[in-house]
Scaffold this motif. Sequence first.
Motif, PDB file in Angstrom:
ATOM      1  N   ALA A  16       0.842  -1.207   0.000  1.00 48.88           N
ATOM      2  CA  ALA A  16       0.000   0.000   0.000  1.00 48.88           C
ATOM      3  C   ALA A  16       0.877   1.256   0.000  1.00 48.88           C
ATOM      4  CB  ALA A  16      -0.930  -0.004   1.201  1.00 48.88           C
ATOM      5  N   ALA A  17       1.945   1.223   0.785  1.00 46.74           N
ATOM      6  CA  ALA A  17       2.878   2.353   0.804  1.00 46.74           C
ATOM      7  C   ALA A  17       3.579   2.491  -0.544  1.00 46.74           C
ATOM      8  CB  ALA A  17       3.900   2.162   1.919  1.00 46.74           C
ATOM      9  N   LEU A  18       3.900   1.363  -1.173  1.00 48.15           N
ATOM     10  CA  LEU A  18       4.534   1.397  -2.491  1.00 48.15           C
ATOM     11  C   LEU A  18       3.635   2.081  -3.512  1.00 48.15           C
ATOM     12  CD1 LEU A  18       6.880   0.419  -4.354  1.00 48.15           C
ATOM     13  CD2 LEU A  18       5.490  -1.628  -4.754  1.00 48.15           C
ATOM     14  N   VAL A  19       2.362   1.728  -3.520  1.00 50.05           N
ATOM     15  CA  VAL A  19       1.412   2.365  -4.444  1.00 50.05           C
ATOM     16  C   VAL A  19       1.343   3.867  -4.177  1.00 50.05           C
ATOM     17  CG1 VAL A  19      -1.031   2.519  -5.099  1.00 50.05           C
ATOM     18  CG2 VAL A  19       0.040   0.285  -4.807  1.00 50.05           C
ATOM     19  N   PHE A  20       1.289   4.241  -2.911  1.00 51.33           N
ATOM     20  CA  PHE A  20       1.205   5.660  -2.558  1.00 51.33           C
ATOM     21  C   PHE A  20       2.441   6.429  -3.027  1.00 51.33           C
ATOM     22  CE2 PHE A  20       2.112   9.128   0.394  1.00 51.33           C
ATOM     23  CZ  PHE A  20       0.971   9.895   0.223  1.00 51.33           C
ATOM     24  N   PHE A  21       3.630   5.902  -2.723  1.00 51.12           N
ATOM     25  CA  PHE A  21       4.849   6.629  -3.065  1.00 51.12           C
ATOM     26  C   PHE A  21       5.117   6.662  -4.566  1.00 51.12           C
ATOM     27  CE2 PHE A  21       5.985   5.686   1.457  1.00 51.12           C
ATOM     28  CZ  PHE A  21       5.954   7.005   1.866  1.00 51.12           C
ATOM     29  N   VAL A  22       4.807   5.583  -5.267  1.00 53.89           N
ATOM     30  CA  VAL A  22       4.986   5.585  -6.720  1.00 53.89           C
ATOM     31  C   VAL A  22       4.031   6.585  -7.357  1.00 53.89           C
ATOM     32  CG1 VAL A  22       4.649   4.199  -8.802  1.00 53.89           C
ATOM     33  CG2 VAL A  22       5.930   3.266  -6.901  1.00 53.89           C
ATOM     34  N   SER A  23       2.786   6.599  -6.896  1.00 46.63           N
ATOM     35  CA  SER A  23       1.816   7.548  -7.442  1.00 46.63           C
ATOM     36  C   SER A  23       2.219   8.988  -7.148  1.00 46.63           C
ATOM     37  CB  SER A  23       0.433   7.268  -6.867  1.00 46.63           C
ATOM     38  OG  SER A  23       0.024   5.962  -7.190  1.00 46.63           O
ATOM     39  N   ALA A  24       2.735   9.221  -5.952  1.00 43.36           N
ATOM     40  CA  ALA A  24       3.183  10.574  -5.606  1.00 43.36           C
ATOM     41  C   ALA A  24       4.368  11.002  -6.470  1.00 43.36           C
ATOM     42  CB  ALA A  24       3.560  10.642  -4.133  1.00 43.36           C
ATOM     43  N   ALA A  25       5.300  10.085  -6.703  1.00 43.62           N
ATOM     44  CA  ALA A  25       6.454  10.419  -7.540  1.00 43.62           C
ATOM     45  C   ALA A  25       6.030  10.682  -8.977  1.00 43.62           C
ATOM     46  CB  ALA A  25       7.480   9.282  -7.492  1.00 43.62           C
ATOM     47  N   VAL A  26       5.132   9.864  -9.491  1.00 44.47           N
ATOM     48  CA  VAL A  26       4.638  10.074 -10.857  1.00 44.47           C
ATOM     49  C   VAL A  26       3.906  11.414 -10.955  1.00 44.47           C
ATOM     50  CG1 VAL A  26       2.970   9.231 -12.566  1.00 44.47           C
ATOM     51  CG2 VAL A  26       4.545   7.641 -11.477  1.00 44.47           C
ATOM     52  N   GLY A  27       3.098  11.729  -9.964  1.00 48.38           N
ATOM     53  CA  GLY A  27       2.385  13.010  -9.978  1.00 48.38           C
ATOM     54  C   GLY A  27       3.317  14.198  -9.934  1.00 48.38           C
ATOM     55  N   ARG A  28       4.387  14.060  -9.148  1.00 45.04           N
ATOM     56  CA  ARG A  28       5.354  15.159  -9.057  1.00 45.04           C
ATOM     57  C   ARG A  28       6.056  15.391 -10.386  1.00 45.04           C
ATOM     58  NH1 ARG A  28      10.802  15.177  -8.238  1.00 45.04           N
ATOM     59  NH2 ARG A  28      11.659  17.135  -7.478  1.00 45.04           N
ATOM     60  N   PHE A  29       6.499  14.302 -11.012  1.00 47.91           N
ATOM     61  CA  PHE A  29       7.189  14.449 -12.293  1.00 47.91           C
ATOM     62  C   PHE A  29       6.229  14.844 -13.415  1.00 47.91           C
ATOM     63  CE2 PHE A  29      10.369  11.679 -10.166  1.00 47.91           C
ATOM     64  CZ  PHE A  29      11.422  12.575 -10.225  1.00 47.91           C
ATOM     65  N   ALA A  30       4.982  14.417 -13.319  1.00 43.42           N
ATOM     66  CA  ALA A  30       3.994  14.815 -14.325  1.00 43.42           C
ATOM     67  C   ALA A  30       3.722  16.312 -14.252  1.00 43.42           C
ATOM     68  CB  ALA A  30       2.703  14.032 -14.130  1.00 43.42           C
ATOM     69  N   ALA A  31       3.752  16.863 -13.044  1.00 42.65           N
ATOM     70  CA  ALA A  31       3.525  18.300 -12.888  1.00 42.65           C
ATOM     71  C   ALA A  31       4.650  19.115 -13.508  1.00 42.65           C
ATOM     72  CB  ALA A  31       3.380  18.646 -11.415  1.00 42.65           C
ATOM     73  N   GLU A  32       5.859  18.541 -13.517  1.00 40.09           N
ATOM     74  CA  GLU A  32       6.997  19.243 -14.107  1.00 40.09           C
ATOM     75  C   GLU A  32       7.037  19.094 -15.627  1.00 40.09           C
ATOM     76  OE1 GLU A  32      10.437  17.726 -12.180  1.00 40.09           O
ATOM     77  OE2 GLU A  32       9.916  18.584 -10.243  1.00 40.09           O
ATOM     78  N   GLY A  33       6.356  18.073 -16.133  1.00 38.77           N
ATOM     79  CA  GLY A  33       6.318  17.834 -17.577  1.00 38.77           C
ATOM     80  C   GLY A  33       7.130  16.603 -17.943  1.00 38.77           C
ATOM     81  N   MET A  34       6.515  15.710 -18.691  1.00 36.46           N
ATOM     82  CA  MET A  34       7.187  14.474 -19.105  1.00 36.46           C
ATOM     83  C   MET A  34       6.934  14.256 -20.589  1.00 36.46           C
ATOM     84  SD  MET A  34       6.572  11.753 -15.983  1.00 36.46           S
ATOM     85  CE  MET A  34       4.871  11.449 -16.291  1.00 36.46           C
ATOM     86  N   ASN A  35       7.873  13.554 -21.231  1.00 34.26           N
ATOM     87  CA  ASN A  35       7.674  13.203 -22.632  1.00 34.26           C
ATOM     88  C   ASN A  35       6.943  11.856 -22.712  1.00 34.26           C
ATOM     89  OD1 ASN A  35       9.560  11.156 -22.291  1.00 34.26           O
ATOM     90  ND2 ASN A  35      11.257  12.409 -23.072  1.00 34.26           N
ATOM     91  N   THR A  36       6.705  11.368 -23.907  1.00 38.18           N
ATOM     92  CA  THR A  36       5.909  10.155 -24.103  1.00 38.18           C
ATOM     93  C   THR A  36       6.566   8.933 -23.481  1.00 38.18           C
ATOM     94  OG1 THR A  36       5.127  11.078 -26.192  1.00 38.18           O
ATOM     95  CG2 THR A  36       4.754   8.741 -25.830  1.00 38.18           C
ATOM     96  N   LEU A  37       7.854   8.794 -23.621  1.00 29.75           N
ATOM     97  CA  LEU A  37       8.550   7.639 -23.064  1.00 29.75           C
ATOM     98  C   LEU A  37       8.491   7.653 -21.529  1.00 29.75           C
ATOM     99  CD1 LEU A  37      10.195   5.133 -23.747  1.00 29.75           C
ATOM    100  CD2 LEU A  37      12.249   6.540 -23.634  1.00 29.75           C
ATOM    101  N   GLN A  38       8.613   8.815 -20.947  1.00 26.95           N
ATOM    102  CA  GLN A  38       8.509   8.928 -19.493  1.00 26.95           C
ATOM    103  C   GLN A  38       7.096   8.610 -19.013  1.00 26.95           C
ATOM    104  OE1 GLN A  38       9.953  12.935 -19.243  1.00 26.95           O
ATOM    105  NE2 GLN A  38      11.952  12.266 -18.447  1.00 26.95           N
ATOM    106  N   TRP A  39       6.098   9.004 -19.782  1.00 26.39           N
ATOM    107  CA  TRP A  39       4.717   8.663 -19.425  1.00 26.39           C
ATOM    108  C   TRP A  39       4.508   7.153 -19.460  1.00 26.39           C
ATOM    109  CZ3 TRP A  39       1.117  10.892 -16.845  1.00 26.39           C
ATOM    110  CH2 TRP A  39       1.025  12.279 -16.796  1.00 26.39           C
ATOM    111  N   CYS A  40       5.066   6.496 -20.466  1.00 28.56           N
ATOM    112  CA  CYS A  40       4.942   5.027 -20.554  1.00 28.56           C
ATOM    113  C   CYS A  40       5.596   4.357 -19.346  1.00 28.56           C
ATOM    114  CB  CYS A  40       5.569   4.517 -21.848  1.00 28.56           C
ATOM    115  SG  CYS A  40       4.656   4.980 -23.310  1.00 28.56           S
ATOM    116  N   GLY A  41       6.747   4.826 -18.947  1.00 25.21           N
ATOM    117  CA  GLY A  41       7.414   4.280 -17.769  1.00 25.21           C
ATOM    118  C   GLY A  41       6.640   4.552 -16.495  1.00 25.21           C
ATOM    119  N   ALA A  42       6.056   5.732 -16.396  1.00 28.38           N
ATOM    120  CA  ALA A  42       5.281   6.082 -15.206  1.00 28.38           C
ATOM    121  C   ALA A  42       4.023   5.222 -15.098  1.00 28.38           C
ATOM    122  CB  ALA A  42       4.902   7.560 -15.256  1.00 28.38           C
ATOM    123  N   ILE A  43       3.347   5.023 -16.205  1.00 29.06           N
ATOM    124  CA  ILE A  43       2.147   4.181 -16.199  1.00 29.06           C
ATOM    125  C   ILE A  43       2.511   2.746 -15.846  1.00 29.06           C
ATOM    126  CG2 ILE A  43       0.356   3.191 -17.696  1.00 29.06           C
ATOM    127  CD1 ILE A  43       0.307   5.948 -19.121  1.00 29.06           C
TER     128      ILE A  43
END
Length: 71
Positions: A16-43
Amino acid sequence: MLKLLFSSWGAEWGTAALVFFVSAAVGRFAAEGMNTLQWCGAITAVLASITAAVAVRVWKAEPVKARADRD
């Protein structure tokens, strides 16, 4: 300490903590802007952490049967 870490309770809260922290990290990097390859890795990272959390909750440990070895 290790008994708690490898228990079912520790595994459930750990994933549960893993899901929370991964989602938080993805949200943080998404707010800064990501390219298509980074989005695929985040998903992939979010789906993998959710899959691990579901697997821990669905696949319960089977009780171990003691066998009697008689020589």
